[in-house]
Scaffold this motif. Structure first.
Motif, short mmCIF file in Angstrom:
data_model
loop_
_atom_site.label_atom_id
_atom_site.label_comp_id
_atom_site.label_asym_id
_atom_site.label_seq_id
_atom_site.Cartn_x
_atom_site.Cartn_y
_atom_site.Cartn_z
N ALA A 225 0.85 -1.19 0.00
CA ALA A 225 0.00 0.00 0.00
C ALA A 225 0.89 1.25 0.00
N SER A 226 0.56 2.20 -0.83
CA SER A 226 1.33 3.45 -0.90
C SER A 226 0.40 4.59 -1.25
N VAL A 227 0.82 5.81 -0.87
CA VAL A 227 0.01 7.01 -1.10
C VAL A 227 0.80 7.96 -1.99
N SER A 228 0.13 8.51 -2.98
CA SER A 228 0.72 9.56 -3.82
C SER A 228 -0.15 10.81 -3.70
N ILE A 229 0.51 11.96 -3.82
CA ILE A 229 -0.18 13.25 -3.68
C ILE A 229 -0.10 13.99 -5.01
N SER A 230 -1.21 14.55 -5.41
CA SER A 230 -1.26 15.37 -6.63
C SER A 230 -1.90 16.72 -6.28
N PRO A 231 -1.24 17.83 -6.63
CA PRO A 231 0.01 17.94 -7.38
C PRO A 231 1.20 17.49 -6.55
N SER A 232 2.26 17.11 -7.28
CA SER A 232 3.42 16.54 -6.59
C SER A 232 4.39 17.59 -6.11
N GLY A 233 4.26 18.84 -6.59
CA GLY A 233 5.18 19.90 -6.18
C GLY A 233 4.66 20.65 -4.97
N LYS A 234 4.90 21.96 -4.96
CA LYS A 234 4.46 22.79 -3.86
C LYS A 234 2.93 22.89 -3.86
N ILE A 235 2.37 22.81 -2.66
CA ILE A 235 0.92 22.91 -2.51
C ILE A 235 0.62 24.17 -1.71
N MET A 236 -0.10 25.10 -2.34
CA MET A 236 -0.44 26.36 -1.71
C MET A 236 -1.84 26.28 -1.11
N GLU A 237 -2.03 27.00 -0.03
CA GLU A 237 -3.35 27.10 0.59
C GLU A 237 -4.35 27.55 -0.47
N GLY A 238 -5.47 26.83 -0.56
CA GLY A 238 -6.49 27.14 -1.56
C GLY A 238 -6.44 26.23 -2.76
N ASP A 239 -5.33 25.50 -2.95
CA ASP A 239 -5.22 24.58 -4.09
C ASP A 239 -6.12 23.36 -3.87
N PRO A 240 -6.58 22.71 -4.99
CA PRO A 240 -7.21 21.40 -4.85
C PRO A 240 -6.12 20.33 -4.72
N VAL A 241 -6.35 19.34 -3.87
CA VAL A 241 -5.35 18.30 -3.62
C VAL A 241 -6.04 16.94 -3.67
N THR A 242 -5.35 15.97 -4.29
CA THR A 242 -5.87 14.61 -4.37
C THR A 242 -4.82 13.65 -3.83
N LEU A 243 -5.23 12.79 -2.89
CA LEU A 243 -4.38 11.73 -2.37
C LEU A 243 -4.91 10.41 -2.93
N SER A 244 -4.02 9.61 -3.53
CA SER A 244 -4.41 8.34 -4.14
C SER A 244 -3.73 7.20 -3.39
N CYS A 245 -4.50 6.16 -3.09
CA CYS A 245 -3.96 4.99 -2.39
C CYS A 245 -3.82 3.85 -3.39
N SER A 246 -2.61 3.37 -3.58
CA SER A 246 -2.35 2.20 -4.42
C SER A 246 -2.13 1.00 -3.51
N SER A 247 -2.78 -0.12 -3.85
CA SER A 247 -2.69 -1.30 -3.01
C SER A 247 -2.75 -2.54 -3.89
N ASP A 248 -1.84 -3.49 -3.64
CA ASP A 248 -1.83 -4.77 -4.35
C ASP A 248 -2.63 -5.75 -3.50
N SER A 249 -3.81 -6.13 -3.98
CA SER A 249 -4.65 -7.04 -3.20
C SER A 249 -5.63 -7.73 -4.13
N ASN A 250 -6.12 -8.89 -3.69
CA ASN A 250 -7.14 -9.63 -4.42
C ASN A 250 -7.98 -10.40 -3.41
N PRO A 251 -9.25 -10.14 -3.33
CA PRO A 251 -10.01 -9.18 -4.14
C PRO A 251 -9.62 -7.74 -3.80
N PRO A 252 -10.05 -6.79 -4.65
CA PRO A 252 -9.69 -5.41 -4.39
C PRO A 252 -10.08 -5.01 -2.97
N ALA A 253 -9.22 -4.19 -2.38
CA ALA A 253 -9.40 -3.84 -0.98
C ALA A 253 -10.32 -2.64 -0.81
#
Length: 621
Positions: A225-253
């Motif tokens: 399991a790992s987390v990535s943040i978008s945008p990947s650079g500097k994040i300013m107050e007021g920006d939209p931010v997305t955190l994505s969780c990648s996970s290797d599992s079966n069935p999907p977790a």
């Protein structure tokens, strides 16, 4: 199978024998094997031999299959469009009737016969029973779903038992599995791993046919399991931010999100439409399925913003006294951390979050503020006041009016004192307390107020005296008097000095002397070096300064000759008048003369001859 019959049976029996493939009197067909299970799209060789009696000549040979309709003439497969391109006759017209049928399909599954004719009327033969051809696909059979760690067996199945000794080949995701070539049509996976999941297919060595792929689904607990943040650079107050969780599992977790240890959301994506500094922190996702769960490593969401909430605090809660150490701290909420600049009023005095003064003085009193700056903006704190307490100092007294003070004027003395807190003021005139308060007022001054004044300034931290100032009150002459420097008789021929005494400020410098109404001299001292009786009379002085003038009272100067002295002594009684001893009669004369002379100043009706008549005897003497 070979059957033989004799050649002389009735015609109907011969026909019957032909139908069932009976071999009679040297006529016959043999197939090897009589049942063939072939793979779809493979080539099939039907091995065939035939015999016929000696003396016959073979006219036609061909292969046929079961007729579709009853009583239908057996077709020659070489003339059938479905077979003509795929059927190859490998035999001869003597004994070998072998053929090859290429690219077989399920439509080719029939019973095939070899038929030949000879040059005689009874020379027709069909080899029945013939060769039964079954055409099969390959199918992989396995459980649809297995759990990591289980053992699983995959089977390569066909609808019939392949005639040739088959060697099976296994593929996963279209790639051949090394060392998986076996005559056994099963593939055993012991302690299956998640890497074993994939699409499995099988084939027979030497054939192009591959079974349809069958998906082997290996279920397992979540991992990686790992987390990535978008945008990947500097994040300013007021920006939209997305955190994505990648996970290797079966069935999907199922995914849960945590900030710190607090649940904040679920789903593979955690979105913040307008990020604030409150969203800063460590995030991780938890991946859960029926087999278990795993947590990702935490990632830090670092929200950048300009300085805000700037404030200044002073490390001392009570009074700050001159000489103390003082520390001012600037608190600033910003990301990245801000640079701090300190100001006293509008002047830069320091840098850094802490501004320290080791030995504070009153000069440090004032309003302080800090400015917080980072790459995204800047902001000032509200000013705080540093109020340094100290004992009185720099005392001074000022007098108003500032210049010449004349008796009768209103006068104000002002005490200036530098102290914190403000001092109580006491006034002293030459050591004597005379008043309190910063201002000491005299509404109508007199010469009695002249003298040295000072103020005492006192607060709880100490006290101090000002330097003394002199209050110098100006006034016109007063208390004018005349004194004679001789204490005994004034006899003709002696020196006499008359002195004019005057109280005035400034001291009178202008003196005038009068004998009667006549000016006879000037200066504070009037000297007669060799007096005579002509100097007898009333004398007075006038004292003058810039503020006024005044006359003294008159004094009488009586000058006597030596014979007068002796005469008075003869009487035996003397009276001292004006420093000269006289007898009673002379005293009366002198007294009257002095009174008359005094009255002359006030009346124009006096008779000057009266004095002469009164004192004629005295004058004659």
């Amino acid at each position: 199978m070979v059957m033989s019959v004799r050649m002389a049976p009735p015609l109907s029996l011969i026909f019957l024998l032909m139908i069932y493939g009976v071999s009679i009197a040297g006529w016959g067909v043999s197939y090897s094997p009589s049942h063939i299970c072939a793979l779809k799209d493979s080539s099939v060789i039907m091995n065939c031999t035939y015999t016929y009696p000696t003396g016959h000549q073979i006219m036609t040979t061909f292969w046929t299959k079961n007729p579709i309709k009853v009583d239908e003439e057996h077709p020659d497969l070489s003339e059938d469009p479905e077979y003509s391109q795929r059927l190859q006759y490998l035999g001869d017209k003597q004994q070998n009737c072998t053929i090859r049928l290429s690219h077989v399909t399920q439509k080719d599954a029939h019973e095939y016969y070899f038929r030949f004719t000879a040059d005689k009327p009874d020379g027709k033969w069909i080899g029945k029973p013939g060769v039964t051809l079954a055409v099969t696909d390959l199918q992989v059979e396995s459980p649809e779903r297995v759990t990591e760690g289980d053992s699983v067996r995959l089977t390569c199945k066909s609808s019939c038992a392949l005639t040739d000794g088959a060697t099976f080949i296994w593929y996963r995701n279209s790639q051949p599995l090394t060392e998986r070539r076996d005559r056994n049509n099963q593939l055993l996976l012991q302690s299956v791993r998640r890497e074993d999941a994939g699409r499995y297919s099988c084939a027979v060595y030497g054939h192009n046919l591959t079974s349809p792929a069958m998906k082997l689904n290996v279920t397992f607990t979540p991992r990686n399991a790992s987390v990535s943040i978008s945008p990947s650079g500097k994040i300013m107050e007021g920006d939209p931010v997305t955190l994505s969780c990648s996970s290797d599992s079966n069935p999907p977790a199922d995914i849960s999100w945590f900030k710190g240890g607090m649940f904040v959301g679920s789903g593979r994506i955690y979105s913040i439409s307008k990020v604030t500094s409150d969203h800063s922190g460590e995030y991780k996702c938890k991946s859960i399925n029926e087999h278990g769960q795993t947590d990702s490593d935490a990632v830090t969401l670092n929200v950048l913003y300009p300085p805000r909430s700037i404030s200044v605090s002073i490390n001392r809660s009570g009074e700050i006294v001159e000489g103390d150490s003082v520390t001012l701290s600037c608190s600033s909420d910003s990301n990245p951390p801000a640079e701090i600049i300190w100001f006293k009023g509008g002047t830069t005095v320091g840098f850094g979050r802490i501004y320290s003064i080791s030995n504070v003085s009153s000069d440090h009193s004032g309003e302080y503020k800090c400015k917080s700056i980072n790459e995204h903006g800047e902001k000032y704190s509200i000013a705080v006041t540093l109020n340094i307490m100290y004992p009185p100092r720099s005392l001074s007294v000022s007098i108003s009016p500032c210049c010449e003070i004349v008796e009768g004027d209103p006068v104000t003395l002002i005490c200036s004192s530098d102290s914190n807190p403000p001092a109580e003021i006491s006034w002293f005139k030459e050591g004597t307390f005379v008043g309190s308060g910063r201002i000491y007022s005299i509404s109508k001054i007199s010469s009695d107020h002249s003298g040295e004044y000072k103020c005492k300034s006192r607060n709880k931290h100490g006290e101090k005296d000002s330097d003394a100032v002199t209050l110098n009150v100006m006034y016109p002459p007063r208390n004018i008097s005349v004194s004679i420097n001789r204490s005994g008789e004034i006899v003709e021929g002696v020196s006499v000095i008359l002195i004019c005494s005057s109280d005035s400020n400034p001291p009178a410098l202008n003196f005038s002397w009068f004998k009667g109404e006549m000016i006879v001299g000037s200066g504070r001292i009037y000297s007669i070096s060799k007096i005579s009786s002509d100097h007898s009379g009333e004398y007075k002085c006038k004292s003058r300064n810039k503020h006024g003038e005044k006359y003294s009272d008159a004094v009488t100067l009586c000058v006597m000759s030596a014979r007068w002295i002796l005469w008075f002594k003869a009487f035996g009684v003397g009276v001292a008048v004006g420093g000269v001893v006289f007898g009673a009669s002379v005293y009366i004369c002198l007294t009257k003369k002095m009174n008359r002379r005094s009255a002359m100043k006030d009346s124009t009706n006096s008779d000057p001859n009266e004095d002469a008549n009164l004192c004629s005897t005295f004058d004659e003497l």
